[in-house]
Design a protein around this motif. Structure first.
Motif, PDB file in Angstrom:
ATOM      1  N   UNK A   8      18.722 -11.322 -78.851  1.00  0.00           N
ATOM      2  CA  UNK A   8      18.648 -12.057 -80.121  1.00  0.00           C
ATOM      3  C   UNK A   8      18.235 -11.127 -81.259  1.00  0.00           C
ATOM      4  N   UNK A   9      17.283 -10.239 -80.999  1.00  0.00           N
ATOM      5  CA  UNK A   9      16.853  -9.292 -82.038  1.00  0.00           C
ATOM      6  C   UNK A   9      18.019  -8.388 -82.434  1.00  0.00           C
ATOM      7  N   UNK A  15      23.345  -8.902 -88.086  1.00  0.00           N
ATOM      8  CA  UNK A  15      23.800  -9.781 -89.158  1.00  0.00           C
ATOM      9  C   UNK A  15      22.980  -9.556 -90.428  1.00  0.00           C
ATOM     10  N   UNK A  16      21.675  -9.400 -90.264  1.00  0.00           N
ATOM     11  CA  UNK A  16      20.808  -9.146 -91.420  1.00  0.00           C
ATOM     12  C   UNK A  16      21.147  -7.787 -92.036  1.00  0.00           C
ATOM     13  N   UNK A  17      21.470  -6.804 -91.210  1.00  0.00           N
ATOM     14  CA  UNK A  17      21.830  -5.490 -91.726  1.00  0.00           C
ATOM     15  C   UNK A  17      23.084  -5.572 -92.593  1.00  0.00           C
ATOM     16  N   UNK A  18      24.096  -6.329 -92.156  1.00  0.00           N
ATOM     17  CA  UNK A  18      25.303  -6.458 -92.956  1.00  0.00           C
ATOM     18  C   UNK A  18      25.014  -7.203 -94.268  1.00  0.00           C
ATOM     19  N   UNK A  19      24.161  -8.210 -94.219  1.00  0.00           N
ATOM     20  CA  UNK A  19      23.758  -8.885 -95.448  1.00  0.00           C
ATOM     21  C   UNK A  19      23.014  -7.951 -96.384  1.00  0.00           C
ATOM     22  N   UNK A  20      22.162  -7.119 -95.825  1.00  0.00           N
ATOM     23  CA  UNK A  20      21.418  -6.151 -96.634  1.00  0.00           C
ATOM     24  C   UNK A  20      22.350  -5.115 -97.247  1.00  0.00           C
ATOM     25  N   UNK A  51      18.388 -18.682 -95.979  1.00  0.00           N
ATOM     26  CA  UNK A  51      19.404 -18.926 -94.952  1.00  0.00           C
ATOM     27  C   UNK A  51      18.831 -18.678 -93.555  1.00  0.00           C
ATOM     28  N   UNK A  52      18.027 -17.633 -93.410  1.00  0.00           N
ATOM     29  CA  UNK A  52      17.411 -17.350 -92.111  1.00  0.00           C
ATOM     30  C   UNK A  52      16.412 -18.438 -91.730  1.00  0.00           C
ATOM     31  N   UNK A  98      11.130 -14.243 -87.785  1.00  0.00           N
ATOM     32  CA  UNK A  98      10.691 -12.859 -87.966  1.00  0.00           C
ATOM     33  C   UNK A  98      11.500 -12.179 -89.064  1.00  0.00           C
ATOM     34  N   UNK A  99      12.807 -12.277 -88.989  1.00  0.00           N
ATOM     35  CA  UNK A  99      13.652 -11.649 -90.005  1.00  0.00           C
ATOM     36  C   UNK A  99      13.514 -12.342 -91.360  1.00  0.00           C
ATOM     37  N   UNK A 100      13.264 -13.641 -91.374  1.00  0.00           N
ATOM     38  CA  UNK A 100      13.046 -14.343 -92.646  1.00  0.00           C
ATOM     39  C   UNK A 100      11.773 -13.848 -93.319  1.00  0.00           C
TER      40      UNK A 100
END
Length: 136
Positions: A8-9, A15-20, A51-52, A98-100
């Motif tokens: 999951x991490x 996905x977060x990296x592509x958004x960033x 979104x997260x 965590x990512x949020x």
């Protein structure tokens, strides 16, 4: 459960990296005005954090078979019964949270940088080579 968390991490982090990356491209597009660049980065990162958080709230009700994490798990790591599905939802929710939190911290940092730059007079900055065009 550790295998589910590890996968999951990786999946959510990608996905977060592509958004960033997309947010960084927008910020580079506003690089002519640093205040606008950091302010746009802050708003977009805040939107990503929201979104997260939404994904974290709805992770428990989502069918695990409809997630990317499920595809990357081997057969023995996939949850089989109802309680294992709850564990799967809880792990996904924790990773999204965590990512949020990280995204929220970055957004606050971007807002602070834009505020400091604005206080130092960077708002409406015109490069010296273009100043002669403003004076008649």
């Amino acid at each position: 459960m550790d295998e589910i968390r590890r996968v999951a991490v990786e999946c959510i982090g990608r996905a977060v990296m592509f958004g960033s990356l997309a947010i960084g491209c927008v910020m580079i597009g506003f690089s002519f005005n640093p205040v606008s660049a950091f302010r746009s980065g802050a708003f977009l990162t805040l939107a990503m954090a929201l979104a997260l958080m939404w994904k974290a709230m709805t992770a428990g009700i989502k069918n695990p078979k409809h997630t990317e994490v499920w595809l990357y798990l081997d057969e023995k790591s996939r949850p089989a019964d109802g309680s294992a599905r709850r564990v799967f939802g809880t792990v996904l929710s924790d990773v999204y949270k965590l990512y949020a939190r990280i995204a929220l911290g970055v957004a606050v940092g971007f807002f602070l940088v834009s505020l400091v730059l604005m206080l130092f007079g960077m708002e409406g900055y015109v490069p010296p080579s273009d100043r002669r065009l403003l004076v008649p």
